[in-house]
Design an enzyme around this catalytic site. Structure first.
Site, PDB file in Angstrom:
ATOM      1  N   TRP A 129       0.803  -1.214   0.000  1.00  0.00           N
ATOM      2  CA  TRP A 129       0.000   0.000   0.000  1.00  0.00           C
ATOM      3  C   TRP A 129       0.843   1.273   0.000  1.00  0.00           C
ATOM      4  O   TRP A 129       0.347   2.329  -0.359  1.00  0.00           O
ATOM      5  CB  TRP A 129      -0.921   0.036   1.225  1.00  0.00           C
ATOM      6  CG  TRP A 129      -0.194  -0.182   2.526  1.00  0.00           C
ATOM      7  CD1 TRP A 129      -0.099  -1.362   3.205  1.00  0.00           C
ATOM      8  CD2 TRP A 129       0.558   0.779   3.275  1.00  0.00           C
ATOM      9  NE1 TRP A 129       0.680  -1.199   4.324  1.00  0.00           N
ATOM     10  CE2 TRP A 129       1.088   0.111   4.402  1.00  0.00           C
ATOM     11  CE3 TRP A 129       0.834   2.132   3.106  1.00  0.00           C
ATOM     12  CZ2 TRP A 129       1.883   0.757   5.355  1.00  0.00           C
ATOM     13  CZ3 TRP A 129       1.629   2.782   4.049  1.00  0.00           C
ATOM     14  CH2 TRP A 129       2.135   2.100   5.157  1.00  0.00           C
ATOM     15  N   ASN A 130       2.107   1.218   0.424  1.00  0.00           N
ATOM     16  CA  ASN A 130       2.840   2.477   0.616  1.00  0.00           C
ATOM     17  C   ASN A 130       3.239   3.130  -0.709  1.00  0.00           C
ATOM     18  O   ASN A 130       3.283   4.352  -0.808  1.00  0.00           O
ATOM     19  CB  ASN A 130       4.052   2.271   1.520  1.00  0.00           C
ATOM     20  CG  ASN A 130       5.044   1.260   0.976  1.00  0.00           C
ATOM     21  OD1 ASN A 130       4.673   0.321   0.267  1.00  0.00           O
ATOM     22  ND2 ASN A 130       6.306   1.431   1.300  1.00  0.00           N
ATOM     23  N   GLU A 140      -5.098  -4.296  -0.234  1.00  0.00           N
ATOM     24  CA  GLU A 140      -6.518  -3.976  -0.128  1.00  0.00           C
ATOM     25  C   GLU A 140      -6.759  -2.533   0.313  1.00  0.00           C
ATOM     26  O   GLU A 140      -7.829  -1.977   0.064  1.00  0.00           O
ATOM     27  CB  GLU A 140      -7.199  -4.947   0.840  1.00  0.00           C
ATOM     28  CG  GLU A 140      -7.534  -6.306   0.256  1.00  0.00           C
ATOM     29  CD  GLU A 140      -6.318  -7.154  -0.089  1.00  0.00           C
ATOM     30  OE1 GLU A 140      -6.443  -8.076  -0.915  1.00  0.00           O
ATOM     31  OE2 GLU A 140      -5.221  -6.899   0.472  1.00  0.00           O
ATOM     32  N   GLY A 187       6.572  -6.798   0.648  1.00  0.00           N
ATOM     33  CA  GLY A 187       5.814  -6.725   1.896  1.00  0.00           C
ATOM     34  C   GLY A 187       6.680  -7.087   3.080  1.00  0.00           C
ATOM     35  O   GLY A 187       7.905  -6.979   3.041  1.00  0.00           O
ATOM     36  N   SER A 188       6.049  -7.568   4.130  1.00  0.00           N
ATOM     37  CA  SER A 188       6.756  -7.829   5.375  1.00  0.00           C
ATOM     38  C   SER A 188       7.564  -9.127   5.286  1.00  0.00           C
ATOM     39  O   SER A 188       7.260 -10.034   4.513  1.00  0.00           O
ATOM     40  CB  SER A 188       5.768  -7.929   6.541  1.00  0.00           C
ATOM     41  OG  SER A 188       5.048  -9.144   6.485  1.00  0.00           O
ATOM     42  N   GLU A 245      10.960  -8.698  -1.969  1.00  0.00           N
ATOM     43  CA  GLU A 245      11.438  -7.415  -1.456  1.00  0.00           C
ATOM     44  C   GLU A 245      10.718  -7.200  -0.137  1.00  0.00           C
ATOM     45  O   GLU A 245       9.541  -6.854  -0.092  1.00  0.00           O
ATOM     46  CB  GLU A 245      11.141  -6.298  -2.455  1.00  0.00           C
ATOM     47  CG  GLU A 245      11.902  -5.014  -2.148  1.00  0.00           C
ATOM     48  CD  GLU A 245      11.064  -4.003  -1.389  1.00  0.00           C
ATOM     49  OE1 GLU A 245      11.231  -3.945  -0.149  1.00  0.00           O
ATOM     50  OE2 GLU A 245      10.256  -3.303  -2.002  1.00  0.00           O
ATOM     51  N   LEU A 246      11.458  -7.421   0.965  1.00  0.00           N
ATOM     52  CA  LEU A 246      10.846  -7.490   2.291  1.00  0.00           C
ATOM     53  C   LEU A 246      11.231  -6.261   3.125  1.00  0.00           C
ATOM     54  O   LEU A 246      11.536  -5.214   2.592  1.00  0.00           O
ATOM     55  CB  LEU A 246      11.242  -8.804   2.958  1.00  0.00           C
ATOM     56  CG  LEU A 246      10.976 -10.056   2.095  1.00  0.00           C
ATOM     57  CD1 LEU A 246      11.437 -11.322   2.809  1.00  0.00           C
ATOM     58  CD2 LEU A 246       9.503 -10.165   1.712  1.00  0.00           C
ATOM     59  N   CYS A 294      10.050   1.508   2.616  1.00  0.00           N
ATOM     60  CA  CYS A 294      10.895   0.386   3.037  1.00  0.00           C
ATOM     61  C   CYS A 294      12.370   0.757   3.065  1.00  0.00           C
ATOM     62  O   CYS A 294      13.164   0.132   3.764  1.00  0.00           O
ATOM     63  CB  CYS A 294      10.667  -0.830   2.143  1.00  0.00           C
ATOM     64  SG  CYS A 294      10.868  -0.492   0.383  1.00  0.00           S
ATOM     65  N   GLU A 313      14.431  -6.083  -8.642  1.00  0.00           N
ATOM     66  CA  GLU A 313      13.474  -5.555  -9.606  1.00  0.00           C
ATOM     67  C   GLU A 313      14.023  -4.246 -10.149  1.00  0.00           C
ATOM     68  O   GLU A 313      14.786  -3.548  -9.479  1.00  0.00           O
ATOM     69  CB  GLU A 313      12.116  -5.338  -8.944  1.00  0.00           C
ATOM     70  CG  GLU A 313      11.469  -6.630  -8.512  1.00  0.00           C
ATOM     71  CD  GLU A 313      10.098  -6.444  -7.908  1.00  0.00           C
ATOM     72  OE1 GLU A 313       9.232  -7.303  -8.168  1.00  0.00           O
ATOM     73  OE2 GLU A 313       9.887  -5.465  -7.178  1.00  0.00           O
TER      74      GLU A 313
END
Length: 474
Positions: free
Chosen positions: A149-150, A176, A226-227, A248-249, A282, A456
């Protein structure tokens, strides 16, 4: 005006029988924007089937044609920039200027991969007379892309644009919390001539969608941002099918500030790098290791600048920082501040939520933060900077590396020799020297350790969507 989100499958909106309550919220006001459609198992399967059906004709489409469609999509994004940015600010909270910057960056990513679509080169390998050895590059197959979402536009774009450029088709599961932005991106692709089924967008219950996609034999590769905890679970789910993964965490970026810097410039860069998108990045600079000779002046200057930041609704042109993403984040940040203070840290600026209907938190500066404070180990993902002094560079590098994460790191110094030493010493996938710009369309981006694997962006971003086939002709 905020458009009601819809599932997008096989090139067309898809009606659903189930909707989530109050799931798309304006974080600046706490007001509901839309009810989110929940994809059923049949919807998920239909998206996968559409991507699978579209894969062969899309993979056989001439690279020049794929390139043209990606380029035309980028043109449409720039034409629709104002509407896309407005929706992004509504659902995400970032300032309108930052939202416009993200949409522009997203268009740049599509432009870059429009060029890369024409450059998926194989090679001819020198061989004995009478034989020929060739390494061919072919698309891996339908892929699943899961974005956060960020940065709902650009993180999705790095996955989608690279996959389509390589000849893959996509099932995109965006966050979402921010459905409108990736949907608008997908509509640009469809309006640019992308065949039906080459891009599909689904929302719903994340765990249910992930499990279904991971179990699908048609999905050949998964790209996730994400996390770290969710990344570990996805890796477990991918193991039975040996699916390719790009992860990519989480991050927790250190900044090493040397005593040879121009202090005013260093402070301007640091404050901008910390509070962009309210620190919900991130690669956000969080742990500042500052040489003891400039430490006091750095803390004072940082706190002074932080207290002058105007926090407000991202749609207000005077706002310099927007809200946090959801109502859980302000109390989480307060707990981190309380823990740091109990360990001996000092609050130099901010430190508490801003009372309003939205999810706002003060730009916060903590000084003299001990290593046992939670904020030195846990990514705050908010407008919180932790500052500590150091005397020896080796100690700063060691402290910077002393966490499980390794996504991005930064250093501010006027010495090229010191910069090279820091670059060699830091265990991260990205290093910025005198800059907090960690990513561009033409550059690779990814982490090490608990921050994931694979990259990426850049020419390297195409590789994970391609397989190498060796052909030996006699």
């Amino acid at each position: 005006m905020y458009q009601q989100p819809e599932l997008l499958i096989a090139g067309a909106p898809r009606q659903t029988a189930e909707f989530a309550e109050n799931i798309v919220v304006n974080p600046a006001t706490g007001v509901e924007l839309a009810r989110l459609p929940i994809a059923s198992q049949a919807d998920i399967d239909a998206a996968v089937a559409a991507a699978d059906k579209a894969f062969l004709p899309w993979s056989e489409t001439a690279p020049a044609r794929r390139s043209r469609i990606l380029r035309d999509a980028a043109i449409l994004m720039r034409e629709r920039l104002d509407d896309m940015a407005h929706a992004l600010t509504l659902e995400n909270g970032k300032t309108l200027a930052e939202a416009k910057g993200e949409i522009g960056f997203t268009a740049d990513v599509f432009d870059w991969f429009a060029d890369e679509a024409r450059r998926a080169y194989g090679r001819v390998i020198p061989s004995a007379v009478g034989t020929r050895m060739i390494a061919l590059k072919e698309p891996v197959g339908p892929i699943a892309a899961m974005s956060p979402w960020n940065f709902p536009a650009v993180t999705a774009a790095k996955k989608v644009a690279a996959a389509l450029a390589a000849g893959c088709t996509v099932v995109l599961k965006p966050a979402e919390e921010t459905p409108a932005t990736p949907l608008a991106m997908a509509r640009c692709l469809i309006d640019a001539g992308l065949p039906a089924g080459a891009i599909n967008v689904i929302f719903g219950r994340p765990a249910e969608i992930s499990e279904r996609l991971m179990a699908s034999p048609e999905i050949a590769k998964v790209s996730f941002t994400g996390s770290t905890n969710v990344g570990r679970e996805l890796a477990r789910l991918a193991a039975p099918g040996l699916k390719r993964l790009t992860m990519e965490l989480g991050g927790h970026a250190p900044v090493i500030v040397m005593d040879d810097v121009d202090l005013e410039t260093a402070l301007d860069l640091s404050v901008a790098g910390k509070f962009r998108n309210a620190g919900q990045v991130c690669t956000s600079a969080t742990r500042f290791f500052v040489h003891h000779r400039v430490y006091d002046a750095f803390v004072s200057g940082f706190a002074d600048r932080a207290m002058k930041i105007k926090v407000g609704d991202g749609l207000d042109p005077s706002s310099q920082m927007g809200p946090l993403s959801n109502r859980r984040r302000p109390p989480a940040l307060e707990r981190l501040v309380e823990d740091a203070v109990s360990c001996g840290a000092k609050v130099a600026a901010g430190g508490k939520r801003i009372e309003s209907q939205g999810f706002f938190f003060e730009p916060t500066v903590l000084a003299d933060v001990p290593p046992n404070a939670r904020v030195m180990q846990e990514e705050p993902f908010g407008p919180l900077a932790a500052i500590v002094p150091f005397r020896e560079l080796d100690d700063a590098i060691s402290a910077a590396n002393d966490i499980p994460f390794g996504l991005a790191a930064y250093a501010l110094t006027e010495s090229s020799r010191t910069a090279r030493r820091i670059v060699r010493g830091l265990k991260t996938g990205v290093v910025g020297i005198n800059t907090f710009a960690a990513s561009a369309a033409e550059t690779p981006f990814g982490g090490v350790k608990d921050s994931g694997y694979g990259v990426e962006g850049g020419s390297e971003g195409l590789d994970s969507y391609l397989v190498t086939k060796f052909v030996h002709e006699n």
